[in-house]
Design an enzyme around this catalytic site. Structure first.
Site, PDB file in Angstrom:
ATOM      1  N   LYS A 136       0.638 -11.923  -5.099  1.00 37.85           N
ATOM      2  CA  LYS A 136      -0.076 -10.741  -4.609  1.00 37.85           C
ATOM      3  C   LYS A 136      -1.323 -10.528  -5.454  1.00 37.85           C
ATOM      4  O   LYS A 136      -1.274 -10.682  -6.684  1.00 37.85           O
ATOM      5  CB  LYS A 136       0.857  -9.531  -4.694  1.00 37.85           C
ATOM      6  CG  LYS A 136       0.311  -8.231  -4.137  1.00 37.85           C
ATOM      7  CD  LYS A 136       1.398  -7.150  -4.164  1.00 37.85           C
ATOM      8  CE  LYS A 136       0.923  -5.831  -3.587  1.00 37.85           C
ATOM      9  NZ  LYS A 136       2.013  -4.825  -3.559  1.00 37.85           N
ATOM     10  N   SER A 139       2.923  -2.756   0.664  1.00 38.95           N
ATOM     11  CA  SER A 139       1.587  -3.250   0.428  1.00 38.95           C
ATOM     12  C   SER A 139       1.523  -4.745   0.127  1.00 38.95           C
ATOM     13  O   SER A 139       0.418  -5.304   0.070  1.00 38.95           O
ATOM     14  CB  SER A 139       0.949  -2.483  -0.735  1.00 38.95           C
ATOM     15  OG  SER A 139       1.656  -2.730  -1.946  1.00 38.95           O
ATOM     16  N   SER A 172       7.095  -1.506  -1.116  1.00 39.73           N
ATOM     17  CA  SER A 172       6.074  -2.540  -0.919  1.00 39.73           C
ATOM     18  C   SER A 172       6.598  -3.973  -0.961  1.00 39.73           C
ATOM     19  O   SER A 172       5.855  -4.909  -0.658  1.00 39.73           O
ATOM     20  CB  SER A 172       4.949  -2.378  -1.947  1.00 39.73           C
ATOM     21  OG  SER A 172       4.153  -1.276  -1.609  1.00 39.73           O
TER      22      SER A 172
END
Lengths: 73, 462
Positions: free
Chosen positions: B79, B157, B181
């Site tokens: 990420k 996210s 997330s």
């Protein structure tokens, strides 16, 4: 720990806090954005009212451990 | 062998036996990232040069008989809130497109030490959703897309981490969870995601959204793979005082014969989408093959309000400079331009009250979990929302008691696929356990995947 009945947030509190934020940031926000902030403040005040409605004992500490600092320890 | 959609454990065995070349494996996934990544808005940067350098080193070491372990030569994506030398670390935010760091995050460093190959920095919701976004188009790379539907959001996210694993662009990925997330993209993309116990994995070099809620963890095809990755990234770190002095060893034994005790919070699926409720009901029946399932309760408390107060107050401070600057107007989601200002209305006394209530929730939840192996619940109350429109409202946020409790108490959870809706979107089941019982929730999820095949179904890609 004791839960009180469902609290009703005081609209005057939300209005007061919104005025504070408008004073700080109003010059950079459009009327539509300010309306979004107003609704956001109302949500925060409602959220805080839920927290205040729960009674805790004096011994219920916040979960935030403080540890004195010493570089060579 | 075709290495796409193969679990890490299978790839590792082939690499160790020298039936699979780390260089060829890396080339395969680099090509897929470059060709298919844009289709899902899944990638920020393909780290081709670094990847090939790490793959060549892995190949040479293994040829010389120095096999480091099951991640040696395995490509992965991170990420884009994890610092990695040689590539931008954008945090998903347009004003930070050019941001770079001169050291690797601890997680990146540990994966390199395990021999894993960084092939991509993966897309994410801007600032990990910390500004309060309400619709999928909240990243400068565009809305993350689930490979299961042309109009389906990947979740967030950790959007790219979910969709890249689901589309076979990487064998595993690292995501982060402050509140939902990892579990959300795992659910919407039909993959397995592990939210480790808070403090299990160092956050050094990761963007801070909320210091007392942020966790880093893997997304992969199986719970077993998540355990392999957790073993490599867990452990104490002098750079992160929240990282506990505990190591983690993944026990990958055959789960056959182990009996689990599962709990279900009363009403936990109320309000969920019909397809989610139907899949959850079927799952509860299937879980009786693995152990017992009982209904349980927790005290009535404002769980969402407690977690939200902590999150909003800490995020307001973590991003104070950005919020105060004009750069906030450069964020992608229009609501992110103004929503954070409302958090100035959180009073110090109320934040402290939330932290005191957090202690009550931690004790009550631990008391409940002490008699169970895991609480089970839908991974998310709905299947992937459409790309257009709001998935939540500013003044009426969706209630998520499992997410609120699990994240504020720092508890581990694994999300696994458990079905599909009529429109072909995946549904998800979560196992949430006691603090530091990451091995138990992984074992339960592994046992689930030993008697089901939802995790072996993949979207049509090529």
């Amino acid at each position: 720990m004791r839960r009180m009945s469902e609290p009703a947030p005081d609209p005057r509190e939300a209005a007061f806090l919104f005025d504070l934020i408008r004073t700080r940031y109003g010059n950079r926000l459009t009327p539509e954005q300010l309306e979004g902030v107003r609704r956001g403040v109302a949500a925060v005040v409602a959220q805080s009212a839920l927290l205040r409605a729960v009674r805790l004992s004096n011994a219920d500490e916040p979960v935030q451990r403080f540890v004195p600092f010493r570089a060579d320890a | 062998m075709n290495p796409v959609f193969r679990p890490v454990r299978e790839l590792a065995e082939a690499i160790r036996a020298r039936r699979l070349s780390p260089i060829a494996l890396t080339e395969t996934f680099l090509e897929r990232l470059e060709r298919l990544g844009p289709r899902y808005n899944a990638v920020v940067t393909v780290t081709r040069e670094r990847a090939l350098r790490e793959a060549r080193r892995a190949e040479a070491e293994i040829a010389a008989g120095r096999w480091r372990g099951p991640l040696h030569g395995i490509p992965y994506g991170a990420k884009d809130l994890l610092a990695a030398v040689g590539a931008p670390t954008t945090w998903g935010a347009a004003p930070l497109r050019a941001q770079t760091f001169d050291t690797d995050a601890t997680v990146i460093h540990r994966l390199e030490a395990a021999g894993a190959v960084l092939v991509a920095k993966l897309a994410m919701v801007e600032l990990a959703g910390g500004m309060g976004y309400r619709q999928p188009n909240a990243s400068f790379t565009g809305p993350g897309k689930s490979p299961w539907g042309p109009d389906a959001w990947s979740g967030g996210s950790s959007s790219g981490s979910g969709s890249a694993v689901a589309a076979g662009l990487v064998p595993f990925a690292i995501g982060s969870e402050t509140w939902g997330s990892i579990l959300s993209p795992a659910a919407y993309c039909g993959v397995t995601g592990l939210r480790p116990t808070y403090g299990r994995v160092s956050r050094h070099g990761a963007m801070a959204l909320c210091w007392t809620l942020d966790k880093l963890g893997p997304l992969a095809l199986t719970a077993d793979d998540c355990g392999l990755v957790l073993e490599a990234i867990a452990g104490p770190d002098a750079h992160d005082p929240s990282a506990a002095d505990r190591t983690f060893t993944h026990a990958a034994g055959d789960p056959a014969g182990r009996r689990f005790r599962f709990g279900v919070l009363r009403g936990v699926d109320e309000g969920a989408e019909p397809a989610v409720r139907a899949a959850f009901t079927r799952s509860l029946d299937t879980l009786t093959k693995l152990g017992t399932v009982e209904e349980v309760t927790l005290p009535e408390l404002p769980y969402d309000a407690i977690a939200r107060t902590i999150l909003f107050a800490e995020a307001a401070s973590a991003f104070e400079d950005l919020i105060e600057s004009v750069a906030i107007a450069e964020l992608t989601a229009p609501e992110d331009h103004y929503a954070p200002y409302a958090r100035d209305a959180i009073l110090a006394k109320d934040y402290i009250k939330a932290l005191r209530l957090r202690g009550v929730v931690m004790r009550e939840t631990d008391r409940l979990l002490a008699g169970l192996d895991a609480l089970v619940a839908p991974g998310r109350p709905a299947t992937a929302p459409p790309l257009e429109g709001e998935f939540r409202s500013l003044h009426r946020p969706a209630l998520d008691p499992m997410g609120a409790i699990g994240n504020m108490a720092g508890l581990p959870a694994v999300a696994v696929p458990n079905g599909f809706s009529e429109s072909g979107l995946p549904t998800s089941l979560q196992f949430m356990g006691r603090a530091w019982a990451d091995d138990t929730v992984l074992a339960a999820a592994h046992a689930w995947q030993s008697i089901t095949d939802w995790h072996q179904r993949h979207p049509a890609i090529d």
